[in-house]
Design a protein around this motif. Structure first.
Motif, PDB file in Angstrom:
ATOM      1  N   ASP A   1       0.824  -1.221  -0.031  1.00 53.73           N
ATOM      2  CA  ASP A   1      -0.065  -0.060  -0.099  1.00 53.73           C
ATOM      3  C   ASP A   1       0.717   1.163   0.029  1.00 53.73           C
ATOM      4  OD1 ASP A   1      -2.277  -1.911  -0.043  1.00 53.73           O
ATOM      5  OD2 ASP A   1      -2.603  -1.425   2.074  1.00 53.73           O
TER       6      ASP A   1
ATOM      7  N   SER B   1       1.714   6.567  -6.900  1.00 48.20           N
ATOM      8  CA  SER B   1       0.671   7.408  -7.290  1.00 48.20           C
ATOM      9  C   SER B   1       1.386   8.719  -7.254  1.00 48.20           C
ATOM     10  CB  SER B   1      -0.516   7.235  -6.446  1.00 48.20           C
ATOM     11  OG  SER B   1      -0.200   7.813  -5.135  1.00 48.20           O
ATOM     12  N   GLU B   2       2.179   9.125  -6.423  1.00 51.69           N
ATOM     13  CA  GLU B   2       2.814  10.490  -6.325  1.00 51.69           C
ATOM     14  C   GLU B   2       3.874  10.844  -7.454  1.00 51.69           C
ATOM     15  OE1 GLU B   2       3.697  11.161  -2.283  1.00 51.69           O
ATOM     16  OE2 GLU B   2       1.432  10.819  -1.697  1.00 51.69           O
TER      17      GLU B   2
ATOM     18  N   GLN C   1       1.115   4.259  -2.879  1.00 53.36           N
ATOM     19  CA  GLN C   1       0.833   5.716  -2.665  1.00 53.36           C
ATOM     20  C   GLN C   1       1.989   6.366  -3.282  1.00 53.36           C
ATOM     21  OE1 GLN C   1       0.371   6.294   1.481  1.00 53.36           O
ATOM     22  NE2 GLN C   1       0.411   8.731   1.245  1.00 53.36           N
TER      23      GLN C   1
END
Length: 202
Positions: A58, A65-66, A62
């Motif tokens: 996870d 995704s950035e 994250q």
């Protein structure tokens, strides 16, 4: 699932981020090292501090995704060592093949992204059309107020109200569809980014 200590957690995180630039990997590893140590200073055990951060996968998702996709692509295609003369020659000779293929791949991605936004714009265009049709019906019924044509006025008024009601209903429906499309595009982009990561997080 066996609880991880700090070193196991950081090693798994580093493995999960293996497709990122080296500087980015070091940044995120140090960032989460400090987070674990801060929690340990607050009284948590090492395993509890690691578990409080959540699954490594996870965290990797994250971070990815950035991270801009071009950054991942650049890191993936960047040579890991100086290229030899014969490799450069082959690269140049093969450019008539791989350059068009690379351009085609980029265009396909851009086209897919454009299609998603075109779908969203089309949905709201339909909703706007229904709303404008409803307003036109109401205005038409008002304009016929002095003509004495009761049937036409009632028809336009009813049609206008129906279109406005439909526009309100479609607005909420299309909002949900748009959210779903955006979430789908985000998941697709994240899945694409994961393909540039060499190892998955444990």
């Amino acid at each position: 699932m066996k609880a991880m200590n700090k070193q196991e957690f950081l090693a798994a995180l580093q493995a999960g981020l293996n497709g990122l630039p080296r500087g980015d990997i070091q940044h995120w590893v140090e960032f989460y090292r400090e987070m674990v140590e801060d929690r340990m200073e607050d009284g948590m055990s090492e395993e509890e501090a690691v578990a409080a951060l959540g699954p490594v996968r996870d965290l990797v998702a994250q971070i990815l995704s950035e991270t801009p996709l071009p950054r991942l692509v650049h890191e993936k295609v960047k040579p890991k060592r100086p290229m030899k003369a014969w490799e450069i020659i082959l690269l140049v000779l093969g450019s008539p093949v791989w350059v068009p293929l690379a351009c085609a791949a980029v265009l396909v991605l851009l086209a897919g992204y454009a299609v998603l936004w075109a779908c969203i714009i089309t949905l709201y265009a339909v909703d706007l059309t229904a709303a404008l049709g409803g307003l036109a019906g109401l205005v038409g019924s008002l304009l016929l107020a002095s003509s004495g044509e009761l049937a036409a006025r009632v028809f336009l008024l009813g049609a206008g109200l129906a279109c406005l009601g439909l526009a309100v209903l479609l607005f909420f429906v299309f909002n949900q569809i748009s959210v779903w499309i955006l979430r789908l595009s985000k998941k697709a982009l994240l899945a694409l980014k994961f393909r540039f990561v060499q190892k998955e997080a444990v």
